[in-house]
Scaffold this motif. Structure first.
Motif, PDB file in Angstrom:
ATOM      1  N   LYS A   1      -8.792   6.621  -2.753  1.00 10.01           N
ATOM      2  CA  LYS A   1      -9.460   5.602  -1.957  1.00 10.01           C
ATOM      3  C   LYS A   1     -10.963   5.673  -2.200  1.00 10.01           C
ATOM      4  CE  LYS A   1      -9.983   3.905   2.782  1.00 10.01           C
ATOM      5  NZ  LYS A   1      -9.608   4.106   4.207  1.00 10.01           N
TER       6      LYS A   1
ATOM      7  N   THR B   1     -10.762  -5.140   4.061  1.00 16.63           N
ATOM      8  CA  THR B   1     -10.270  -4.902   2.701  1.00 16.63           C
ATOM      9  C   THR B   1     -10.666  -3.501   2.265  1.00 16.63           C
ATOM     10  OG1 THR B   1     -10.483  -7.252   2.132  1.00 16.63           O
ATOM     11  CG2 THR B   1     -10.347  -5.698   0.312  1.00 16.63           C
TER      12      THR B   1
ATOM     13  N   CYS C   1      -6.772  -3.765  -1.204  1.00 15.92           N
ATOM     14  CA  CYS C   1      -5.691  -3.917  -0.232  1.00 15.92           C
ATOM     15  C   CYS C   1      -6.230  -4.675   0.977  1.00 15.92           C
ATOM     16  CB  CYS C   1      -5.165  -2.553   0.206  1.00 15.92           C
ATOM     17  SG  CYS C   1      -4.320  -1.631  -1.088  1.00 15.92           S
ATOM     18  N   HIS C   2      -5.640  -5.818   1.249  1.00 18.93           N
ATOM     19  CA  HIS C   2      -6.037  -6.643   2.391  1.00 18.93           C
ATOM     20  C   HIS C   2      -5.255  -6.153   3.616  1.00 18.93           C
ATOM     21  CE1 HIS C   2      -8.190  -9.272  -0.342  1.00 18.93           C
ATOM     22  NE2 HIS C   2      -7.108  -9.349  -1.088  1.00 18.93           N
ATOM     23  N   LYS C   3      -5.978  -5.617   4.588  1.00 17.40           N
ATOM     24  CA  LYS C   3      -5.333  -4.974   5.732  1.00 17.40           C
ATOM     25  C   LYS C   3      -4.824  -5.979   6.758  1.00 17.40           C
ATOM     26  CE  LYS C   3      -5.570  -1.013   5.953  1.00 17.40           C
ATOM     27  NZ  LYS C   3      -4.745   0.069   5.380  1.00 17.40           N
TER      28      LYS C   3
ATOM     29  N   CYS D   1      -1.608  -5.412  -1.324  1.00 13.93           N
ATOM     30  CA  CYS D   1      -2.533  -4.969  -2.367  1.00 13.93           C
ATOM     31  C   CYS D   1      -2.294  -5.750  -3.654  1.00 13.93           C
ATOM     32  CB  CYS D   1      -2.346  -3.477  -2.647  1.00 13.93           C
ATOM     33  SG  CYS D   1      -2.445  -2.420  -1.180  1.00 13.93           S
ATOM     34  N   HIS D   2      -3.331  -5.853  -4.457  1.00  8.42           N
ATOM     35  CA  HIS D   2      -3.156  -6.418  -5.795  1.00  8.42           C
ATOM     36  C   HIS D   2      -4.159  -5.805  -6.754  1.00  8.42           C
ATOM     37  CE1 HIS D   2      -6.602  -9.334  -5.706  1.00  8.42           C
ATOM     38  NE2 HIS D   2      -6.330  -9.373  -4.411  1.00  8.42           N
TER      39      HIS D   2
ATOM     40  N   PRO E   1      -0.236  -4.261   5.069  1.00  5.54           N
ATOM     41  CA  PRO E   1      -1.300  -4.505   4.100  1.00  5.54           C
ATOM     42  C   PRO E   1      -0.711  -4.937   2.749  1.00  5.54           C
ATOM     43  CG  PRO E   1      -1.626  -2.417   5.228  1.00  5.54           C
ATOM     44  CD  PRO E   1      -0.245  -2.876   5.571  1.00  5.54           C
TER      45      PRO E   1
ATOM     46  N   GLU F   1       0.826  -1.204   0.000  1.00  3.50           N
ATOM     47  CA  GLU F   1       0.000   0.000   0.000  1.00  3.50           C
ATOM     48  C   GLU F   1       0.864   1.260   0.000  1.00  3.50           C
ATOM     49  OE1 GLU F   1      -4.129   1.124   2.262  1.00  3.50           O
ATOM     50  OE2 GLU F   1      -2.459   0.452   3.489  1.00  3.50           O
TER      51      GLU F   1
END
Length: 299
Positions: free
Chosen positions: A208, A238, A259-261, A286-287, A284, A91
């Motif tokens: 965001k 997420t 983004c998986h936190k 992200c993809h 985090p 991130e």
């Protein structure tokens, strides 16, 4: 490699003659989601006028496992397959304004298949128990590669949800809309990655989307199937971003990113940890989402 659409095309023709008053997928979107712009991904999957099965007679693409393979690896012991359609990054990479490169030269596209109207999709079996009937409908040999693709897609849709996940396989646009509006209501956004061409891009800006927390997005990933089927799921912790992208040739594009936190429960062998050289639960991850994925979240 081809799927034979003749049986389903004949079936659809008869169905549409007897059910001509049914609402089309596009009309259903406009009726339910009046204030939600339709992303390009959805537009590309709408059946063309007079042909409810676009892609008839085309080669059926054998694609690598999709973005979901990164999201289901929450159970220790699961080792994800290699996937070529997503790019992992941190991130902080785009928040700090770095001109990070993203290789989006292999991002998946829709490859010509389309949505079926819901009244038609509901009349076609989509179950492991009806596997041979499905193959017969498409004139597919049981031991063929196409049969294995169909089997794996149905199996993926029938697996149990993991903790914190809501999941649903949508066999029509209408059913996808219903699933997402049941979570978020009708005041909803639908976003997707939109590339003019496949190439390497630099991140030039970000925004965001949503507030996170209770607004965790639902992401719908297109599956390998003779018509448009999407695996939709909602995962906690997420966040969603839209990236402004600039290609090496100056082409402008936009990329949908999740983004998986919290990655503390992810498999330590997860491909993301190998690529980014980090450990579960530390930062985090992200993809970018492929062009045939759709992010849904409330306004």
């Amino acid at each position: 490699m081809e799927f034979n659409f003749l049986p389903i095309f004949t079936f659809l023709s008869l169905t549409l003659v007897t059910g001509h008053a049914a609402v089309s997928p596009e009309a259903y979107w406009n009726m339910v989601l009046q204030n939600t712009p339709m992303p390009r991904t959805v537009k590309n999957l709408l059946p063309s006028e007079g042909n409810v099965v676009a892609g008839q007679g085309r080669d059926y693409p054998v694609r690598p496992p999709f973005d979901l393979c990164y999201d289901i690896s929450f159970t220790n012991g699961y080792e994800p397959p290699v996937h070529y359609g997503s790019t992992f990054f941190l991130e902080e990479d785009f928040k700090q304004g770095t001109k990070r490169k993203l290789d989006l030269s292999t991002m998946t596209q829709t490859n010509g298949v389309t949505f079926l109207p819901r009244q038609v999709a509901q009349m076609i079996p989509f179950s492991s128990n009806k596997f041979l009937e499905i193959l017969n409908r498409f004139l597919i040999k049981p031991n063929s590669v196409e049969a294995e693709i169909i089997k794996e897609t149905i199996k993926r849709c029938e697996r149990s949800s993991f903790q914190g996940e809501q999941k649903y396989c949508a066999t029509s646009l209408e059913s996808m809309i219903d699933f997402c509006t049941s979570m978020f209501g009708k005041n909803i956004q639908a976003l997707s990655t939109e590339l003019e061409k496949l190439q390497e891009y630099r991140i030039s800006g970000f925004k965001k989307i949503g507030r996170g927390g209770p607004d965790d997005p639902a992401v719908c990933h297109m599956q390998n199937y003779p018509y448009a089927v999407f695996y939709c799921h909602n995962i906690r912790s997420t966040e969603t971003y839209m990236l402004s992208l600039e290609g090496t040739d100056g082409t402008k594009a936009k990329g949908a990113v999740v983004c998986h936190k919290n990655t503390s429960a992810w498999n330590p062998k997860h491909l993301a940890f190998q690529i980014l050289k980090v450990k579960p639960g530390t930062v985090p991850i992200c993809h970018a989402l492929s062009q045939d994925s759709i992010v849904w979240l409330p306004n």
